[in-house]
Structures are given as C-alpha cells and as structure tokens.
Design a protein around this motif. Structure first.
Motif, PDB file in Angstrom:
ATOM      1  N   TRP A 602     -72.142  55.941  33.037  1.00 50.98           N
ATOM      2  CA  TRP A 602     -71.142  56.019  31.960  1.00 50.98           C
ATOM      3  C   TRP A 602     -71.811  56.300  30.619  1.00 50.98           C
ATOM      4  CZ3 TRP A 602     -66.691  57.285  30.448  1.00 50.98           C
ATOM      5  CH2 TRP A 602     -66.095  56.776  29.284  1.00 50.98           C
ATOM      6  N   HIS A 615     -69.428  60.926  36.850  1.00 50.72           N
ATOM      7  CA  HIS A 615     -69.182  59.484  36.752  1.00 50.72           C
ATOM      8  C   HIS A 615     -67.952  59.097  37.558  1.00 50.72           C
ATOM      9  CE1 HIS A 615     -69.179  55.469  35.105  1.00 50.72           C
ATOM     10  NE2 HIS A 615     -67.930  55.616  34.690  1.00 50.72           N
ATOM     11  N   SER A 637     -64.842  50.775  31.196  1.00 49.74           N
ATOM     12  CA  SER A 637     -64.804  52.224  30.928  1.00 49.74           C
ATOM     13  C   SER A 637     -63.369  52.748  30.956  1.00 49.74           C
ATOM     14  CB  SER A 637     -65.689  52.982  31.918  1.00 49.74           C
ATOM     15  OG  SER A 637     -65.291  52.747  33.247  1.00 49.74           O
TER      16      SER A 637
END
Length: 891
Positions: A602, A615, A637
């Motif tokens: 990330w 990712h 995230s």
C-alpha cells in the motif's frame, strides 16, 4: 450529507504542488550530537543563575480561578549580575526581594518570550542567594498549567483542579526556570478547604487546619527534577493503595470511583517491580500515585510520583467498559511508568532530544505488555504506530528524531509520531541488532551514569556501545540525525541452480503529484540492519546495509523475504520475479511477514512506485480467516480510499468493492454470542461493524439500529464490546429524535467513557442540521473542554461536514481559542484542515493568520499543506485507476 462534487472547490494540481514547494524553506537540518553539557544545552534562559530549591506556597481560589502564591528560591549565581530572568505567563508580581529584603527588584515582563526579568540596583555576587517572589497566577479553563475541571456526579456538578505542565507550562503556575536542564528540588505547601484532598509529587509531610475552614497541606521535598514534572491535584478525592517493594502505589479518583482503579493498581504493582529489575535502579520516591482526572486534558502526564490520567484512560468499569479496554489502560500505564526512569530520573537536556523520553517509554510500554500479556500480541497489533510514522517520515516536511527546537511553541508540536513511533521502532531495531541482554546492560549503565541529571542521545549511544562491545553510533545516528525512510530495492538473480539476492538502498518518498518544480529531496544513506531469508526460514546472517550488497539466497526460485519479522524501519520494493514468488508463498508466511508485505504494498502505491491494481490483487489473495492485524490494515486502506473519494464519482464503486471484500470476514465472525471476551476476534468484529456501516452496508446498519433499540429497553442486551461500534452507526444515521436520545444518554451518565461514547456518536450525525447543533454545543459549558476539539473534528470527519465545521471555526475562533488554549490555534486548526483535499482550502489555511503567530504553528501549517497536496495527488492518480480495475474485476 455528502457535498456534491459540483460544489467542491477544485484547482489544478500544479497549484497544490506550488503550495507544497513553498514549505521547503521551513525544514531544518539536524545538528551533530554531543554528550550533555549544561552550558552548551540549547534554551532561551541565561545559564548564569541556576535554581537549587523552590519552596512554594500556593492558595488556589477555585471559585475565582486565581492562584496567589509566594515562593522562596535558593539560587546559585555563577557570575555577578543585576538581572535574573525566569519564565512566567499571565502572572502579576508583588514584591521580589533577595536575601534579607534590602534589595527589591524592578520587574519587567515579556509576554511573547514568556519571561519576567528581575533587575536589582546592586549586582548579586557569585554564590548562593535566596530569592523571594510574591505573585498571582491564573487557574486555566483549558488543560495546561493549573486548570479547573467541572464534572458531573450524582450529587450535582463538582469542581477540582489539576496540572499539566509539559513541555513549558510550569511557568503558568509559579515563576520558574522552565527548561528541562534546570533541575532543582521542590517543597510545596498549598492552602485548601478542609474537605478537599491535595496530591503532589511527594507524600504529605504535614497537614494543619487554619481559619475559615481551611488547611495547609505541606509535601515532602522532591528529589532534583525538571519543572515540567511538578504536579498538583486538589478536589473531593479518594485513594486506594498497595505496596510494591516498599513503595506506596495509589490510585486517586473522584468520589465513589476508586474501585474502578483496581486493574490499574494491580498492574502498576507488577510494573514497578519489573522496571526496577530492568533498569537496575530502583524507583527512588516513596510513593507513586495514579491520578484519574475527569477532564482537562485527554491523555496522561508522567509527573514524578503523581502521574495524571484522563479518567477514561486509567479506570476500568466492567459495567461500561469492554474487557479489551484493559489493553489500552495497561499500555498507557506502562508508558507513563517507564517515564519514571526515562524522562524523570534521567531527563533529556533540551526538547530536541524529546525522543529519549517518548520513544523509549513507547517501546518499553510494548515490551512490558508483551511480557505480562503475550496473548495481546502488542507488537503485531500495534503495527499501525510504525506505519503512521513512516507515512509522515516519507514527506518533505518530516524532521529528524533529534529535531531542532527553538522555543516553547516548537516544543509543544514535537510530541508527534516521529518522536514517539519512529523512536520506538528504532529502539526495537537496535535492541534486535545488539541482542536483548547487551541492550539492557547498556540501559542500566545509562541510568546509573545520568541519574538525577540530564542527557543527550550521544550519552545513550556511549552507554550501549560500552555494554555491547559493538559499534552502534553510526547505525543509530543515521536514523536519528536525518529524516526520511530507507527504501531497500531487493531483487533475486539466478546463477544456474543457485540464487543471489541484491540489495540496494534508496529514499522512500511520498510527494504531491506534480511537485516537479520543487527542489529534489536530498539523498540519504543509512546503515541498516537487514534481516533477509527464505519464507518460513531463518535470516541468512547479519547484514548491515550501507549502500548496496549481494548475498547468496538459496535455490533458484526460492521466495526470499526482506525484513523478516517486520522489525526493521524501512520499506522494501521487490523485483518482479521475487515478488511473484512471495505472492505464491503468501499463505505460508508468518503473520508478521504477511502484514509487512501488505503494508509495504500500500505504501508503494501511495508513493507512486506501484500501480494500484497490484495492491488490489494482493488484497484479493488474503484469506477471510487471516488475523486481525492483516485485516486491520486492509480496513485502514479502504477507509483512506473512501475518505479520498468523498463527493466523487468513484465512491460508490469503491464502497461496493470494499464491502464485498470485508463482508466475508464479518460473516465468518458474525455478531457474536453476546460475550465481551478480550480477544482479537472480538476487536476485529467491532472494527468491521463500524467500517461496513461507514461504507453503507444496509444490513449492518439496520442490525445496529435494532440492537441499539433493544439496548434502550434492556442495557444488558448489548455487550460492552459492541457498544462503541453500534452507537457510532446509530449516530451517523441519526434523525433528530435519535440525536436527542444520544445527548440525553451522555448527560445522564457520570462515567467518562460512556459520556464520550454518546457525545461523539451524536457528533457523527451526517444531517447538516444536527451537525450545526453539535457545533453550537461546543460553545456551551456542557461539554468537557477536553473533547471540544474532538467533537468539531468528528463533525468534519465522521459526520462528513468539513465545510460546515470550518465556517464555524472561523466565525467563533476567538471564543474557541479562549476555551481550548494555544494548542487549538497551533495544532488543531492545521490538523483539521487536512479534512480537505483541494487547493482552495489549502490557500485558505495558508492565509489564516492565527497559527502563523508562532514558529510551531507555522510548522504545523506547512505539514498540513503538504498533507492536503498529497491527498489531492492520490485522488487524481489512484482513484480513477482503482475504479477502472474494480469495474473490470468485480469480486
């Protein structure tokens, strides 16, 4: 309500990059570190006059919030002088006399410098003198200096006073040499009503009743200590105690709450014995009080012998707290008690070495938690601390761990993630590099050599090298004396059946998109202890990377992991071949290594060194049954993407994808069986409920509302472990009736953690009219001053009304500043503005003059402007790519 994209103020990215480029002039380099020398220590006060002992008499007036006092200070004059300069803020002076009273001083004050200067007609000769100062200070309504707290009880509102002085607010209580190098002893007497209890650094030596139902409480003199460690708490208090090796450990609370301090008391007794052994120097004071303050400030403060805590950070009530709250209580208690050695017994010479206090206390807290509660897995589950530090450290506005600090305003902003979290990560890496026993031997030597004095980072390195017989200064200094995050580029190359690993270091940078006109960040070189080896295996051997290296790496095709165990402070970028091998072996990795792969993946996206699809493909490979720490990073995230997508077309697509990835994890855990066990599954369940509700999962929101309605009828129906999550979702979706019910629950409770739960839930309401009601509430006297800034921030973030809140701040800035103090101006406002991601709001912040009045405020503005610019870059670069990938790869 989400502000429509058509109403958002947008500007070309080059404008944001230009704003960020203006920040370059505000960054400063580190200085070479030297061993402690009093005369060479930075600071603003002259070092020609040194305090030796303070005898302080205070007469706090809790009704009028004034603080009359008299102090007698024994001073050492190093060379003849007619001027004595001390620190003082909002203080009026009576007579200032020296010796037998023949010499009276003229007093002049400098409000900007926060000093008072006493000028005598005749020079004071070199040697000892006694200075007597009459003064009147103020009791503040905000949580610095000596402050007032009005708190609810079953018998009505009551009042206490307490103190919070770090870094530079002892000067708000009594005139003093308010810099850490000026260590002295303190003997305090305080006149208070007879029904109140006073708690200070030392035990009460004498208590004497006087007229008008008052009493004088006199405390034993302290050992030599810095002024910011002074403490005084006065109120209707009660105390429970236990013995730990001859030291009286106490928990001090407001009335009828001492029973809630039992977990903290039992933990403190164990921690004191553990620390006595680890540091090799026994805790030197006869008592250690843990003081629960129901307002005023939001954390804890390591006053020697009398640690103050915001009440909810110390007390545990099984009726209102989730069992997992004990983790946080133990952690903050372990942190503050570690300060009794790192910070109090041995104090950094100046605030540029604050990390010697905070980095070590943060590391020691986790180390102690691992020792007493290995089931909590604190290093694994606390991974976010290091990640946050690395995110900040990758920016242009980062600073070295040893950062230049010019004045009190810069000292106040030094308490950040670089100081705490990078400091902790560095210490863990160095302990691993030297070995646990050698590292402890070095710490013991450092404590013994510098007890009751001050030190610098160089003193610590000398002690560690002497104990370990291994050079460490070059390794350590490369991380403390320069900013930035190392990036290790790792590639495997086959030579027949054998494989070699090449390692090359670079600088990991997160920069605003389009910041090509900014001067490039200077190159960095670190000496990096690197642990590399096969997945599931042991490291190849000690690697100290200083530039580049090449090592044998097993058979061709073996998956080679760098930063085994995730102990190193660096990012890793893998070559295509090894990355593919690592992804194939992902499930076989230890959880620490899986987490490290996910966090670095990330981070590389944020830095523009990896495409977002790489990712997302990794996230698709994570098993729904993986551990909490891994899924917490995924949740983090997703939350970042959701925040960046607010008001944009990509948001519905990103939300649907995020729900699809998280829902199987939640379905595996379910809503639980009604228990409140302290385990990672329970904590992950609560996090998933909050996150899925934030992401618009209608089923989770509906069930949360149903459970809250049942809770209102029968509080036992909702487990404590789920109350924060359920109440949060009820808050963000609240109508007027629900909002009013949340406020009624807050107003009807005397438990601080409960009151905060309901107030913050109400502040998250996304109805603009309810948001306005919350903002108006922050100007009233209803809310604890501790949470006013947090409530405004919640309206902007959880409530998604940043413009409404910003308009409110500007319209009511003077009133809010008076309630909240200088930190509101210098720290909260710049931080608040990072809710925005456009050049228009960046320009508004740059033009907002109040934070520009101090150097600390200007630095915080610079950091906030860069954060805004980076967020704008991520929006433009990452969100469209993610949107396209999701549409093509529906879960």
């Amino acid at each position: 309500m989400i502000q429509p994209a058509s109403h958002a103020r947008r500007a070309p990215l080059r404008c944001l990059a230009a704003i960020a480029a203006l920040l370059l002039s505000m960054t400063a380099g580190a200085r070479a570190e030297q061993a402690f020398s009093f005369d060479a220590t930075p600071g603003r006060l002259p070092k020609t006059v040194i305090p030796v002992n303070y005898a302080i008499e205070l007469r706090p007036d809790l009704a009028n919030l004034t603080l009359p006092g008299v102090e007698t200070v024994d001073i050492e004059v190093k060379e003849p002088t007619t001027r004595v300069t001390v620190n003082a803020v909002n203080t009026t002076f009576g007579d200032v006399i020296v010796g037998d009273g023949v010499q009276r001083a003229d007093v002049t004050t400098d409000a900007a410098a926060q000093t008072a200067t006493f000028t005598f007609a005749q020079p004071l000769a070199a040697g000892r003198h006694r200075l007597r100062i009459a003064f009147t200070a103020e009791i503040n309504r905000f949580g610095t200096g000596l402050f007032v707290v009005d708190y609810p009880t079953k018998a009505g509102t009551k009042r206490l006073i307490s103190s919070k002085l770090e870094p530079a607010d002892a000067r708000r209580i009594f005139p003093c040499w308010d810099e850490p190098a000026f260590k002295a002893t303190y003997a305090l007497s305080v006149m208070i009503p007879r029904n109140l209890m006073a708690v200070g650094n030392m035990p009460v030596a004498h208590e004497e009743p006087v007229a008008d139902n008052l009493k004088i409480v006199s405390f034993a003199p302290t050992p030599k200590m810095s002024s910011y460690l002074f403490v005084l708490t006065v109120g209707e208090l009660e105390r429970v105690t236990a013995d730990s090796g001859g030291v009286t450990v106490g928990v001090v609370t407001t009335e009828d709450k001492s029973g809630q301090g039992r977990f903290a008391l039992d933990s403190a007794v164990k921690l004191l014995a553990y620390y006595n052994d680890y540091f090799g120097v026994k805790y030197p004071l006869p008592k250690l009080d843990l003081i629960a303050v129901p307002g005023g400030f939001g954390g804890a403060m390591e006053n020697w012998g009398g640690i103050t805590f915001f009440e909810s950070r110390l007390l545990f009530d099984p009726a209102t707290n989730a069992e997992s709250a004990q983790r946080g209580i133990f952690g903050i208690l372990a942190h503050e008690m570690a300060h009794m050695w790192f910070g109090d017994l041995v104090t950094m010479a100046w605030w540029d070495n604050l990390w010697l206090n905070e980095g070590f206390a943060t590391w020691m807290s986790t180390k102690a938690s691992e020792h007493f509660h290995p089931e909590w897995r604190n290093w694994l589950n606390g991974y976010g601390a290091k990640q946050f530090a690395m995110t900040l450290d990758a920016r242009r506005t980062s600073h070295p761990i040893q950062q230049p600090v010019a004045d009190h305003s810069e000292a106040a902003i030094a308490f950040d993630a670089i100081t705490y979290n990078k400091g902790q990560a560095l210490i863990r890496m160095l302990e691993n590099y030297l070995g646990e026993q050698a590292f402890r031997d070095g710490i013991r030597k450092y404590m013994a050599d510098h007890a009751y004095s001050n030190s610098t980072t160089a003193d610590l390195w000398q002690a560690l090298e002497g104990a370990a017989g291994k050079t460490i200064t070059g390794v350590a200094a490369s991380f403390t004396e320069q900013d930035g995050v190392p990036l290790i580029v790792a590639e495997t190359v086959c030579d027949g059946a054998a494989q070699r690993l090449t390692l090359r270091q670079d600088r990991f940078v997160i920069a605003p998109l389009g910041a090509v006109d900014a001067a490039p960040l200077p190159a960095r070189n670190w000496q990096i202890p690197v642990a590399a080896g096969p997945v599931g295996g042991k490291p190849f051997g000690e690697i100290l990377l200083n530039g580049s290296a090449e090592v044998p790496a097993g058979a061709c095709g073996d998956a080679i992991k760098v930063n085994l165990g995730d102990i190193g402070y660096y990012r890793v970028e893998y070559g295509l071949k090894n990355r593919a091998a690592l992804l194939s072996a992902f499930a076989q990795m230890a959880v620490d290594d899986r987490l490290n792969i996910v966090t670095d993946s990330w981070a590389l996206v944020q830095a523009g060194r990896a495409d977002p699809p790489s990712h997302l493909a990794l996230l698709d490979a994570i098993d729904p049954g993986d551990q909490r720490a891994v899924w917490d990073q995924v949740i983090s995230s997703f939350a970042t993407l959701d925040r960046l997508a607010r008001g944009r077309d990509e948001r519905p697509v990103i939300r649907a994808y995020s729900r699809a990835r998280l829902r199987p994890v939640f379905d595996r855990l379910g809503w639980g069986n009604g228990g409140s066990a302290d385990d990672d599954a329970t904590l992950l369940r609560a996090s998933l409920i909050s996150t899925l509700g934030d992401l618009g999962d209608e089923g989770v929101i509906a069930e949360a509302k149903r459970r809250f309605a049942a809770f209102l009828e029968d509080p036992n129906s909702l487990p404590n472990a789920l109350r924060d999550s359920v109440t949060h979702l009820v808050g963000i979706t609240a109508d007027r009736a629900t909002y009013d019910r949340l406020l009624a629950l807050a107003r009807g409770s005397t438990a601080t953690n409960e009151r905060l739960r309901y107030y913050y839930a109400a502040a998250g309401a996304r109805d603009p009219e309810l948001a306005r009601a919350t903002l108006a509430l922050t100007l009233s006297n209803e809310l604890p001053g501790t949470i006013v800034s947090g409530m405004i921030g919640t309206v902007a973030s959880r409530g998604e009304q940043p413009q409404l809140a910003w308009d409110f701040i500007q319209a009511n800035f003077d009133a809010l500043l008076a309630k909240q103090g200088p930190n509101f101006r210098d720290q909260f406002v710049p931080g608040f503005m990072t809710n925005f991601t456009d050049a228009g709001h960046a320009a508004e912040l740059a033009a907002f003059t109040p934070p520009q009045s101090t150097s600390g405020g200007r630095l915080m503005v610079a950091r906030a402007l860069e954060t805004i610019a980076i967020s704008a870059g991520l929006q433009a670069r990452v969100l469209p790519v993610i949107d396209a990938w999701i549409r093509a790869h529906k879960p």
